[in-house]
Scaffold this active site. Structure first.
Site, mmCIF file in Angstrom:
data_model
loop_
_atom_site.group_PDB
_atom_site.id
_atom_site.type_symbol
_atom_site.label_atom_id
_atom_site.label_comp_id
_atom_site.label_asym_id
_atom_site.label_seq_id
_atom_site.Cartn_x
_atom_site.Cartn_y
_atom_site.Cartn_z
ATOM 1 N N HIS A 192 3.738 -3.508 -3.630
ATOM 2 C CA HIS A 192 3.022 -2.265 -3.311
ATOM 3 C C HIS A 192 2.895 -1.964 -1.809
ATOM 4 O O HIS A 192 3.366 -0.937 -1.315
ATOM 5 C CB HIS A 192 1.608 -2.319 -3.902
ATOM 6 C CG HIS A 192 1.542 -2.578 -5.353
ATOM 7 N ND1 HIS A 192 1.804 -1.615 -6.295
ATOM 8 C CD2 HIS A 192 1.235 -3.700 -6.057
ATOM 9 C CE1 HIS A 192 1.653 -2.123 -7.515
ATOM 10 N NE2 HIS A 192 1.307 -3.389 -7.388
HETATM 11 C C1 BDR Z 1 -2.956 -2.664 -4.831
HETATM 12 O O1 BDR Z 1 -3.935 -3.537 -5.371
HETATM 13 C C2 BDR Z 1 -3.842 -4.815 -4.785
HETATM 14 O O2 BDR Z 1 -3.941 -5.802 -5.754
HETATM 15 C C3 BDR Z 1 -2.530 -4.844 -4.033
HETATM 16 O O3 BDR Z 1 -2.669 -5.653 -2.881
HETATM 17 C C4 BDR Z 1 -2.289 -3.405 -3.689
HETATM 18 O O4 BDR Z 1 -2.913 -3.049 -2.473
HETATM 19 C C5 BDR Z 1 -2.011 -2.227 -5.943
HETATM 20 O O5 BDR Z 1 -2.702 -1.553 -6.942
#
Ligand code: BDR
Ligand code: CA
Length: 313
Positions: free
Chosen positions: A242
């Site tokens: 992400h």
């Molecule tokens: C986001 O949630 C976190 O777990 C990850 O680091 C990312 O920023 C994805 O939904």
């Protein structure tokens, strides 16, 4: 061109950690500081992990500021089920020598935006938006001074990952997200619609592992860990990476496509709290307040990431 000045606001998290390394590997960016917040794991661990990550890059010159330890109006939800108990499971790193700064992250954000020329500092939130919203609430004068907020959070077509309706970063602190999306600064959103196309498939992990430097080994270890949860959940060939999408966007915006639209945050409904109500189809008359990314050149993204990680120790 002088490097673009950024503040990374983060809750590392393996994907946050890769985003930080990508930024530190990129001469186009000047990381003024890293601010930590409670999110994937409690604040004490996100702060510890940020210190470990900059040491992977051998960058003890990067100041790290601890911020808010809880969302604005609700108890903290964490994600150890994805990231492990440490938040950074998958590669054992030594205790960092780099200390945290004494200044609170919110004060650092406010002071930096007030002292730099207006329009020269970009915020990159990779986590719940508590620090950014607290700064905006305490010092509304900083909003017009922000060059851009490039954040990872939300979803439209992919809807949610922590609840059926909400993405984790927005869900953890919807009141903070509402303040940020209403602040008037230019906002670019890396939503799940984008990040679910950035899958760390086995050949992509192998290419990073084969770089021959320690960073490649560490990153491959992290990715290998969090992949287990998401591949089982989605039945995909690899987990979505992400947070590095934000940094990749700053380096090469042509990798991404999206729409300038209205995005509102649901804060009232218990069923859909934290939902990003994104007017992708332009069916409301609410004014556009964010550029919401919907697609990405995934091979281009991984080529950029792999090439940049290769320059680190
Ligand atoms: C986001 O949630 C976190 O777990 C990850 O680091 C990312 O920023 C994805 O939904
Ligand atoms: Ca994150």
């Amino acid at each position: 061109m002088p490097p673009r000045k950024i503040i990374i606001d983060t809750d590392p998290g393996q994907d946050d950690a890769v985003a930080i390394l990508l930024a530190l590997a990129s001469p186009e960016l000047e990381v003024l500081g890293i601010t930590t917040v409670a999110g994937n794991i409690p604040l004490s661990l996100t702060s510890l992990n940020a210190r470990k990550v900059v040491e992977v890059a051998e960058r003890r010159d990067i100041p790290i500021y601890a911020g808010c330890d809880a969302p604005m109006k609700q108890a903290l939800t964490t994600a150890e089920h994805v990231h492990g108990q440490s938040g950074l499971d998958g590669y054992e790193l030594p205790e960092p020598a780099l200390p945290l700064q004494d200044t609170h992250a919110v004060d650092f954000i406010i002071d930096t935006l007030r002292s730099a020329p207006a329009g020269t500092v970009t915020l990159c939130p990779l986590a719940p938006l508590t620090n950014i919203a607290t700064a905006l609430q305490r010092a509304p004068d900083i909003a017009p001074r922000i060059a851009e907020i490039v954040l990872m959070g939300g979803a439209y077509f992919e809807v949610g990952n922590i609840t059926p309706a909400a993405e984790f970063n927005i869900y953890v602190d919807p009141e903070a997200a509402e303040i940020v999306f209403g602040c008037g600064a230019p906002i670019t959103v890396m939503s799940l619609d984008v990040t679910h196309r950035l899958l760390v498939t086995p050949p992509r992990v192998e290419a990073i592992a084969a770089l021959g430097n320690r960073t490649g080994e560490v990153v491959a270890g992290w990715i290998g860990f969090f992949e287990r949860f998401d591949t089982a959940k989605y039945g995909s060939q690899g987990a979505p990476l992400h947070d590095p999408s934000t940094i990749a966007y700053l380096l090469d915006p042509t990798l991404f496509t999206g729409r300038h639209i209205n995005v509102e945050i649901e804060t009232r409904s218990p069923l859909t709290r934290g939902m990003t109500v994104a007017d992708w189809w332009g069916v409301s008359d609410r004014p556009a307040n964010a550029t919401f990314m919907g697609d990405v050149d995934a091979p281009g993204f991984f080529a950029l990431l792999t090439e940049r990680l290769a320059v680190l120790p």
